[in-house]
Design a protein around this motif. Structure first.
Motif, PDB file in Angstrom:
ATOM      1  N   TRP A 186       0.830  -1.205   0.000  1.00 17.93           N
ATOM      2  CA  TRP A 186       0.000   0.000   0.000  1.00 17.93           C
ATOM      3  C   TRP A 186       0.864   1.256   0.000  1.00 17.93           C
ATOM      4  O   TRP A 186       0.597   2.208  -0.738  1.00 17.93           O
ATOM      5  N   GLU A 187       1.913   1.260   0.810  1.00 16.36           N
ATOM      6  CA  GLU A 187       2.805   2.421   0.860  1.00 16.36           C
ATOM      7  C   GLU A 187       3.509   2.615  -0.487  1.00 16.36           C
ATOM      8  O   GLU A 187       3.719   3.746  -0.925  1.00 16.36           O
ATOM      9  N   GLN A 188       3.862   1.530  -1.147  1.00 22.03           N
ATOM     10  CA  GLN A 188       4.492   1.629  -2.450  1.00 22.03           C
ATOM     11  C   GLN A 188       3.525   2.242  -3.463  1.00 22.03           C
ATOM     12  O   GLN A 188       3.916   3.088  -4.288  1.00 22.03           O
ATOM     13  N   ALA A 189       2.256   1.831  -3.407  1.00 22.00           N
ATOM     14  CA  ALA A 189       1.246   2.398  -4.307  1.00 22.00           C
ATOM     15  C   ALA A 189       1.051   3.885  -4.035  1.00 22.00           C
ATOM     16  O   ALA A 189       0.897   4.701  -4.968  1.00 22.00           O
ATOM     17  N   LYS A 190       1.044   4.269  -2.766  1.00 21.45           N
ATOM     18  CA  LYS A 190       0.920   5.684  -2.416  1.00 21.45           C
ATOM     19  C   LYS A 190       2.079   6.501  -2.982  1.00 21.45           C
ATOM     20  O   LYS A 190       1.894   7.589  -3.527  1.00 21.45           O
ATOM     21  N   LEU A 191       3.278   5.963  -2.839  1.00 25.28           N
ATOM     22  CA  LEU A 191       4.463   6.671  -3.338  1.00 25.28           C
ATOM     23  C   LEU A 191       4.426   6.802  -4.858  1.00 25.28           C
ATOM     24  O   LEU A 191       4.841   7.827  -5.413  1.00 25.28           O
ATOM     25  N   ALA A 192       3.926   5.765  -5.539  1.00 27.21           N
ATOM     26  CA  ALA A 192       3.800   5.838  -6.995  1.00 27.21           C
ATOM     27  C   ALA A 192       2.865   6.971  -7.386  1.00 27.21           C
ATOM     28  O   ALA A 192       3.130   7.713  -8.357  1.00 27.21           O
ATOM     29  N   ARG A 193       1.800   7.137  -6.619  1.00 27.89           N
ATOM     30  CA  ARG A 193       0.871   8.226  -6.908  1.00 27.89           C
ATOM     31  C   ARG A 193       1.520   9.579  -6.649  1.00 27.89           C
ATOM     32  O   ARG A 193       1.323  10.525  -7.420  1.00 27.89           O
ATOM     33  N   VAL A 194       2.293   9.681  -5.577  1.00 27.97           N
ATOM     34  CA  VAL A 194       2.998  10.932  -5.288  1.00 27.97           C
ATOM     35  C   VAL A 194       3.942  11.280  -6.435  1.00 27.97           C
ATOM     36  O   VAL A 194       4.010  12.432  -6.881  1.00 27.97           O
ATOM     37  N   LEU A 195       4.666  10.280  -6.925  1.00 25.24           N
ATOM     38  CA  LEU A 195       5.600  10.518  -8.022  1.00 25.24           C
ATOM     39  C   LEU A 195       4.866  10.942  -9.291  1.00 25.24           C
ATOM     40  O   LEU A 195       5.338  11.823 -10.037  1.00 25.24           O
ATOM     41  N   MET A 196       3.712  10.340  -9.542  1.00 26.43           N
ATOM     42  CA  MET A 196       2.914  10.732 -10.710  1.00 26.43           C
ATOM     43  C   MET A 196       2.426  12.166 -10.575  1.00 26.43           C
ATOM     44  O   MET A 196       2.447  12.937 -11.537  1.00 26.43           O
ATOM     45  N   ASP A 197       2.001  12.543  -9.353  1.00 29.44           N
ATOM     46  CA  ASP A 197       1.549  13.920  -9.118  1.00 29.44           C
ATOM     47  C   ASP A 197       2.689  14.897  -9.328  1.00 29.44           C
ATOM     48  O   ASP A 197       2.506  15.967  -9.934  1.00 29.44           O
ATOM     49  N   HIS A 198       3.873  14.542  -8.816  1.00 27.02           N
ATOM     50  CA  HIS A 198       5.035  15.417  -8.994  1.00 27.02           C
ATOM     51  C   HIS A 198       5.361  15.574 -10.479  1.00 27.02           C
ATOM     52  O   HIS A 198       5.670  16.669 -10.949  1.00 27.02           O
ATOM     53  N   SER A 199       5.277  14.453 -11.208  1.00 25.38           N
ATOM     54  CA  SER A 199       5.562  14.494 -12.641  1.00 25.38           C
ATOM     55  C   SER A 199       4.551  15.358 -13.371  1.00 25.38           C
ATOM     56  O   SER A 199       4.904  16.175 -14.225  1.00 25.38           O
ATOM     57  N   SER A 200       3.265  15.220 -13.006  1.00 22.26           N
ATOM     58  CA  SER A 200       2.215  16.019 -13.650  1.00 22.26           C
ATOM     59  C   SER A 200       2.401  17.492 -13.357  1.00 22.26           C
ATOM     60  O   SER A 200       2.265  18.353 -14.232  1.00 22.26           O
ATOM     61  N   ASN A 201       2.735  17.808 -12.112  1.00 21.56           N
ATOM     62  CA  ASN A 201       2.954  19.209 -11.747  1.00 21.56           C
ATOM     63  C   ASN A 201       4.156  19.778 -12.482  1.00 21.56           C
ATOM     64  O   ASN A 201       4.162  20.930 -12.908  1.00 21.56           O
ATOM     65  N   GLY A 202       5.196  18.936 -12.647  1.00 21.00           N
ATOM     66  CA  GLY A 202       6.372  19.395 -13.370  1.00 21.00           C
ATOM     67  C   GLY A 202       6.059  19.659 -14.819  1.00 21.00           C
ATOM     68  O   GLY A 202       6.464  20.673 -15.392  1.00 21.00           O
ATOM     69  N   ASP A 203       5.281  18.746 -15.449  1.00 24.27           N
ATOM     70  CA  ASP A 203       4.898  18.942 -16.837  1.00 24.27           C
ATOM     71  C   ASP A 203       4.030  20.167 -16.991  1.00 24.27           C
ATOM     72  O   ASP A 203       4.140  20.937 -17.944  1.00 24.27           O
ATOM     73  N   SER A 204       3.155  20.374 -15.995  1.00 30.13           N
ATOM     74  CA  SER A 204       2.255  21.524 -16.044  1.00 30.13           C
ATOM     75  C   SER A 204       3.036  22.821 -15.952  1.00 30.13           C
ATOM     76  O   SER A 204       2.773  23.777 -16.664  1.00 30.13           O
ATOM     77  N   SER A 205       4.026  22.859 -15.047  1.00 23.92           N
ATOM     78  CA  SER A 205       4.805  24.081 -14.883  1.00 23.92           C
ATOM     79  C   SER A 205       5.626  24.356 -16.129  1.00 23.92           C
ATOM     80  O   SER A 205       5.803  25.504 -16.533  1.00 23.92           O
ATOM     81  N   LYS A 206       6.147  23.287 -16.796  1.00 19.58           N
ATOM     82  CA  LYS A 206       6.890  23.486 -18.022  1.00 19.58           C
ATOM     83  C   LYS A 206       5.988  24.060 -19.107  1.00 19.58           C
ATOM     84  O   LYS A 206       6.374  24.945 -19.861  1.00 19.58           O
ATOM     85  N   SER A 207       4.750  23.543 -19.146  1.00 16.37           N
ATOM     86  CA  SER A 207       3.787  24.043 -20.124  1.00 16.37           C
ATOM     87  C   SER A 207       3.479  25.502 -19.878  1.00 16.37           C
ATOM     88  O   SER A 207       3.407  26.317 -20.793  1.00 16.37           O
ATOM     89  N   ASP A 208       3.307  25.849 -18.574  1.00 16.50           N
ATOM     90  CA  ASP A 208       3.026  27.249 -18.233  1.00 16.50           C
ATOM     91  C   ASP A 208       4.188  28.138 -18.651  1.00 16.50           C
ATOM     92  O   ASP A 208       3.960  29.258 -19.139  1.00 16.50           O
ATOM     93  N   ASN A 209       5.415  27.658 -18.464  1.00 15.60           N
ATOM     94  CA  ASN A 209       6.582  28.447 -18.825  1.00 15.60           C
ATOM     95  C   ASN A 209       6.637  28.668 -20.332  1.00 15.60           C
ATOM     96  O   ASN A 209       6.951  29.747 -20.805  1.00 15.60           O
ATOM     97  N   ARG A 210       6.304  27.616 -21.105  1.00 19.30           N
ATOM     98  CA  ARG A 210       6.314  27.759 -22.557  1.00 19.30           C
ATOM     99  C   ARG A 210       5.260  28.754 -23.013  1.00 19.30           C
ATOM    100  O   ARG A 210       5.483  29.576 -23.896  1.00 19.30           O
ATOM    101  N   ASN A 211       4.083  28.703 -22.343  1.00 20.75           N
ATOM    102  CA  ASN A 211       3.002  29.582 -22.743  1.00 20.75           C
ATOM    103  C   ASN A 211       3.312  31.031 -22.404  1.00 20.75           C
ATOM    104  O   ASN A 211       2.790  31.943 -23.028  1.00 20.75           O
ATOM    105  N   SER A 212       4.144  31.229 -21.381  1.00 20.90           N
ATOM    106  CA  SER A 212       4.430  32.601 -20.973  1.00 20.90           C
ATOM    107  C   SER A 212       5.501  33.220 -21.836  1.00 20.90           C
ATOM    108  O   SER A 212       5.729  34.426 -21.785  1.00 20.90           O
ATOM    109  N   ASN A 213       6.220  32.413 -22.637  1.00 24.56           N
ATOM    110  CA  ASN A 213       7.292  32.950 -23.479  1.00 24.56           C
ATOM    111  C   ASN A 213       6.734  33.499 -24.789  1.00 24.56           C
ATOM    112  O   ASN A 213       5.732  33.048 -25.272  1.00 24.56           O
TER     113      ASN A 213
END
Length: 408
Positions: free
Chosen positions: A381-408
């Motif tokens: 269960w803890e491993q599954a939770k961590l996988a979700r945390v990593l996915m959220d971090h990845s999504s947030n990172g992709d989102s921030s990169k997208s925001d940066n591209r849109n602001s340029n």
């Protein structure tokens, strides 16, 4: 018909409740609650039977888990008559016991504008509710909002608000102890802890030490690895206190001081007295600690494996996460180590989300090795939770990169 019987004879209330208890049918309770609520709307709040029937209605709502309606009716009742004083407060305590933390906080907020001491009592219970909610999320391994870190912050801020607004509140010592505990257990900040220790010491006009100041000093010494001084303070605190809850805290932390000092046998003696109170969080933790000690002593009579684990565990409790990871090589390198599975779980439970990549990597390597362990499912269960945390971090990172591209 039963309700009319109580209205005619309020002392018959217990017989009515016992009759309902024998039935034990949720659908029947739901119907009874609706009928009783309708009857109370037509009964004067000052009638001598109203309070008895209100208690029955609250009980029916709690039994059927109709918590929202219980809170709404209690607010209405207490707002309309002084005879219903503290009904919402008591309901808040019941909500917390049922793990309905958000509703408990709403109940305690009812007293925010109250001009009596009840306002401060409710604020203290609100701080306690935030803290217990955070612990519950961590203990159950839940994935939800708000996060436990946010709830700990809310707890700390609520206690701090209470102390600043009402420094002469009758239960201020417990409020200051709660602030000190959070400073060490959550924020790992001895400067903050010493601030609350000094506030406790300042409350004694003649400078005399109390159970609270001894406990607080002991906690700071324990955090700073001054085990002899910590044990002296905890011993004095336990002699002075008449508070059962404080005594539990004292004995639990005294056992940690013994364990970290290498005196496992003394730690077991401290833990034995705690385990009798099975409903206590400290009692449950005491059972876990004793199991660790006994497992370590059985595996290695010299205690070296236990000492290895307790050194690692101490780093986690102190918030020294990098050091704990540096010491954890045996977790993956020695799968037959008696504490490898326990250490894996403690890493998953105690490392912040910023350490998710390292923790996930460790669990990937170790979880499959403990399929016969009682904690194998929790590790999955803890491993599954961590996988979700990593996915959220990845999504947030992709989102921030997208925001940066849109602001340029």
């Amino acid at each position: 018909e039963l309700y009319e019987f109580v209205i005619g004879d309020p002392q018959a209330m217990l017989k009515v409740q016992q009759r309902l208890l024998r039935m034990r049918e949720t659908s029947l309770y739901e119907i009874a609650a609706v009928e009783l609520e309708d009857r109370l709307f037509t009964l004067d709040e000052d009638h001598e039977a109203y309070g008895q029937l209100f208690q029955l209605l609250s009980w029916l709502y709690l039994e059927t888990e109709n918590y929202d309606r219980a809170l709404r009716f209690a607010r209405r009742y207490e707002s309309r008559t002084d005879r219903a004083r503290q009904q919402v407060y008591v309901l808040g305590l019941k909500f917390r016991s049922a793990h309905q933390y958000e509703l408990a906080i709403d109940a305690f907020r009812f007293y925010e504008q109250d001009d009596s001491n009840l306002r401060w009592r409710a604020l203290e219970e609100m701080g306690t509710t935030y803290r217990e909610w955070a612990v519950y999320i961590e203990e159950k391994g839940l994935i939800q909002r708000p996060a436990s870190s946010e709830l700990y912050d809310q707890s700390y801020q609520t206690y701090e608000e209470l102390y600043e607004a009402a420094p002469s509140y009758s239960n201020t010592e417990n409020v200051l102890i709660s602030l000190l505990d959070l400073s060490l257990d959550v924020y790992h900040d001895t400067i903050l802890a010493r601030q609350w220790l000094e506030a406790l010491q300042g409350r004694s006009g003649d400078g005399a030490e109390t159970a609270y100041t001894h406990y607080a000093s002991g906690r700071v010494h324990l955090f700073e690895e001054e085990y002899r001084l910590a044990r002296q303070r905890f011993t004095r605190a336990d002699r002075l206190t008449q508070d059962a809850n404080l005594s539990e805290k004292i004995r639990y932390h005294a056992s940690l001081a013994d364990l970290f000092a290498g005196d496992a046998e003394f730690a077991v003696i401290q833990l034995a007295s705690l385990q009798r109170r099975s409903s206590s969080w400290y009692a449950n933790e005491a059972i876990t600690l004793e199991q660790w000690i006994q497992s370590g002593l059985r595996a290695d009579s010299t205690g070296s494996k236990l000492q290895e684990f307790t050194s690692f565990y101490r780093r986690l409790l102190q918030g020294q996460y990098d050091e704990a990871l540096d010491q954890s090589g045996w977790v993956t390198g020695q799968p037959d180590h008696p504490f490898a599975s326990h250490a894996s779980l403690q890493l998953a439970r105690r490392l912040p989300s910023s350490y998710a990549p390292q923790t996930y990597s460790i669990l990937q390597q170790t979880t499959s090795l403990f399929e016969s362990s009682p904690i194998h499912e929790r590790l999955l269960w803890e491993q599954a939770k961590l996988a979700r945390v990593l996915m959220d971090h990845s999504s947030n990172g992709d989102s921030s990169k997208s925001d940066n591209r849109n602001s340029n």
